[in-house]
Every structure is written in structure tokens, then in C-alpha cells.
Design an enzyme around this catalytic site. Structure first.
Site, PDB file in Angstrom:
ATOM      1  N   TYR A  36       0.841  -1.190   0.000  1.00 29.54           N
ATOM      2  CA  TYR A  36       0.000   0.000   0.000  1.00 29.54           C
ATOM      3  C   TYR A  36       0.883   1.249   0.000  1.00 29.54           C
ATOM      4  O   TYR A  36       1.606   1.525   0.968  1.00 29.54           O
ATOM      5  CB  TYR A  36      -0.911   0.042   1.227  1.00 29.54           C
ATOM      6  CG  TYR A  36      -1.973  -1.030   1.291  1.00 29.54           C
ATOM      7  CD1 TYR A  36      -2.221  -1.899   0.234  1.00 29.54           C
ATOM      8  CD2 TYR A  36      -2.740  -1.186   2.434  1.00 29.54           C
ATOM      9  CE1 TYR A  36      -3.191  -2.883   0.316  1.00 29.54           C
ATOM     10  CE2 TYR A  36      -3.722  -2.160   2.524  1.00 29.54           C
ATOM     11  CZ  TYR A  36      -3.939  -3.014   1.465  1.00 29.54           C
ATOM     12  OH  TYR A  36      -4.897  -3.987   1.564  1.00 29.54           O
ATOM     13  N   SER A  37       0.807   1.999  -1.085  1.00 31.03           N
ATOM     14  CA  SER A  37       1.604   3.228  -1.239  1.00 31.03           C
ATOM     15  C   SER A  37       3.087   2.975  -1.005  1.00 31.03           C
ATOM     16  O   SER A  37       3.794   3.799  -0.429  1.00 31.03           O
ATOM     17  CB  SER A  37       1.096   4.331  -0.296  1.00 31.03           C
ATOM     18  OG  SER A  37      -0.168   4.796  -0.709  1.00 31.03           O
TER      19      SER A  37
END
Length: 356
Positions: free
Chosen positions: A62-63
């Protein structure tokens, strides 16, 4: 908030948990989800804890690690009040050790996650996907090492098929390794595939479901209507082709039923969709996300009440799809149905403990 046992374990989790996919905002996919920074995240964590939401889920992908960093900053100073769940296995780069669940990859991924999260242990560590190139024995032995070292407390998986999960559980039993207690799965009113194979497996083997994208990749937010264009600002403009597919007629049939029940109950469409999931067998926790405080408070309104049985039946009917093979004979043909009667094919509900 109601707390439920996570699978066949002693770990109690809230019926709603918070997904930190909106934290960080790096890259085209996760940037479309949200760009929550540490200060905003801390406020969202405050609201969650006030409501009894203690489980926070993230992943290294995630990111590109920023979600774990922001979550770590947001829970700093109150680590003992929260449960942290994270995942690894999906590619973090193009190098040979940047993806998968080999021993070297998992050991590095856990150490990296601990550093980004600013903690000395992960409460629930999940394999983000099945790695066909690494022997299951190697994966489970490595997770055993990490549990024994205290770096992770419990293990789970995400997005596994039935045979992949069952093989992992059987291998763990054979070698005396910790069993997976959780399966993070896609499940919603417009995506009920979980029910055919994985739900009965979870009940039989003591694996609790953590539900991701319970609003069908943003399609059950109450903003999509039959015959109307996508609303301005919807992330579906940029990410619809990356999420779970859904037939338009199924979507609109479900939305029509949700709208009808929303008028009857005075609840919002998302609250009804989430509440329906909370009544489903094997569901331990439904992961909600939010880009802002208003969204979070809206989703938190899904608990503390229950849909009437007749309303659940209407949602069941609106969201039903024909059973795939080999399940359709058990739905349609008397001989097969006698071998597997509905009360055995539709497992009983999840026992719950209600606290505060």
C-alpha cells in the site's frame, strides 16, 4: 462494539476494523484511494478507538510502504491499545527478492514492516497472495520462526483459493507449524463468490474472514444509480478496471433493494450493505476504509442495530447469482441436494461477544 473470535484462536477482534489503504497516497492506484497524512490518520484512529475499533489493517504494498509508515505514526504512544494487521508477498519492486513469500523475502518483509510501523511485533501477519513458486513447507517454516521469535503473533492469508488454503492448513498440521486463523477476502452484496468454497472451508477449519472492499470497490456507496453516470470525483473513474468485476444488472438490482430498505430503516445504503455482511457466517470483521472523518463516521453507523430477517432475505434474493459448477447440482437437483441439505451448506452464524 461487538468483538468476535478470529477463527479458531483466542484473538478477539472488533466486528468493524479499519483499512489503512487510504494512508500515504503514493502511486496511481493508492493515490486514487486517498492521501491521508499522519496528522489526519491520527484523528481517524482517535475516532476508531472511541468507537471500539481496535484492529487496523495495512500492507507493505500500500503506497509502497507509506501506509505502514503513516499508520505507525498515528498509533505511536498507544500501541498497546491497538491490533495491527499487515500483509506481504505482492511485488514491491522488480528485483528477484522484491516479491513472493520465500524465506528470505518474508524475513526481510517482516523486518521492514516492523521498522515502518515503529513496533516490535505484528499482531496478525498475512500472506497477500499465494506464491506458486515457493514450497508451502518453506513458507510455513519461516512463519513458524517468526512466531517463535515474537515478531508476529498470528498468521493468516489473503486471496487464496480453497485448495491453496486447505493445503497450507494440512501442511501446518503435518509439521506442527502455526495454523492460519484468518483469510482476508473480497466479499460484498455484489460479490458473493466467497460463499461457495471458502465460507464452508472457513467454518470447517476455524478460519475467520476479514472482509476487504465490503462496498464492492466503491459501487455500494449510495452514489451510483441506474441510468446515471458515475459521480464526479468517484475513484471508479480511475480504478474500476482494477477492482472486482460486476455485471451492471446485478449492481442495479442490488442498489434498488438497498434504496428500498434505506427508506424503510432510515439508514444509509453503505450502512445497510455493511450490516448485511456482519450477519454472514464466518465473518469475524469487516474492514472499512475512509478518506475523511465524515466517511468514517458514516461507516461506523453500520453497527449497533440489525436488519430484519425479511430485509436480509430481500437482499439475499437481489444479490443471488446462479451457482457455479460443481455447486449448481446441489442447488437444483433433488438427488444432490439430499446429500448436502441447505442447513449443512449454509453454516450457522458466528458466535459473538458484545463489549461496550
Amino acid at each position: 462494539m461487538e468483538y468476535r473470535q478470529l477463527g479458531a484462536s483466542g484473538l478477539r477482534v472488533p466486528q468493524l476494523s479499519f483499512g489503512a489503504g487510504t494512508f500515504g497516497g503514493r502511486g496511481p492506484l493508492f493515490g486514487a484511494w486517498g492521501t491521508t497524512d499522519a496528522a489526519e490518520a491520527r484523528r481517524l484512529v482517535d475516532i476508531c478507538l472511541d468507537a471500539g475499533v481496535t484492529l487496523f489493517d495495512t500492507a507493505d504494498v500500500y503506497s509502497a510502504g507509506a501506509s505502514e509508515e503513516v499508520l505507525g505514526a498515528a498509533v505511536k504512544g498507544r500501541r498497546d491499545q491497538v491490533l495491527i494487521s499487515t500483509k506481504a508477498g505482492l511485488p514491491m519492486g522488480d528485483g528477484p527478492t522484491d516479491w513472493g513469500t520465500s524465506r528470505s523475502r518474508l524475513l526481510k518483509a517482516v523486518d521492514d514492516a516492523l521498522r515502518r510501523l515503529g513496533t516490535d511485533h505484528i499482531d496478525l501477519f498475512q500472506l497477500h497472495g499465494f506464491d506458486a513458486g515457493t514450497p508451502i513447507e518453506e513458507v510455513l517454516a519461516t512463519l513458524d520462526t517468526l512466531v517463535r521469535s515474537g515478531k508476529i503473533r498470528y498468521t493468516g492469508v489473503s486471496n487464496f483459493s480453497g485448495w491453496q488454503l486447505m493445503n497450507s492448513l494440512a501442511t501446518a498440521d503435518r509439521h506442527g507449524h502455526p495454523r492460519h486463523i484468518a483469510h482476508q477476502v473480497y466479499y460484498s452484496l455484489i460479490g458473493r463468490d466467497y460463499e461457495w468454497e471458502l465460507m464452508p472451508l472457513g467454518r470447517d477449519q476455524g478460519v475467520g474472514a476479514l472482509v476487504w472492499s465490503p462496498l464492492g470497490w466503491g459501487r455500494l456507496t449510495g452514489k451510483i444509480r441506474r441510468g446515471a453516470p458515475l459521480p464526479d470525483g468517484s475513484r471508479l473513474h480511475r480504478t474500476a478496471d482494477q477492482g472486482p468485476p460486476v455485471a451492471e444488472e446485478l449492481l442495479y438490482r442490488v442498489v434498488d433493494a438497498l434504496d428500498e430498505i434505506a427508506r424503510e430503516t432510515g439508514r444509509s445504503v453503505p450502512q445497510i450493505a455493511l450490516n448485511w455482511l456482519l450477519q454472514r457466517p464466518t465473518v469475524s470483521s469487516v474492514i472499512i476504509g475512509a478518506r475523511n472523518e465524515a466517511q468514517l463516521r458514516q461507516n461506523l453507523g453500520a453497527v449497533g442495530w440489525s436488519l430484519a430477517p425479511e430485509q436480509i432475505a430481500r437482499l439475499d434474493a437481489a444479490s443471488a447469482r446462479p451457482a457455479p459448477y460443481p455447486y449448481f447440482p446441489y442447488e437444483r437437483q433433488e438427488g444432490f441436494a439430499r446429500l448436502n441439505p441447505p442447513m449443512l451448506r449454509r453454516p450457522a452464524g458466528q458466535d459473538a461477544v458484545v463489549l461496550g
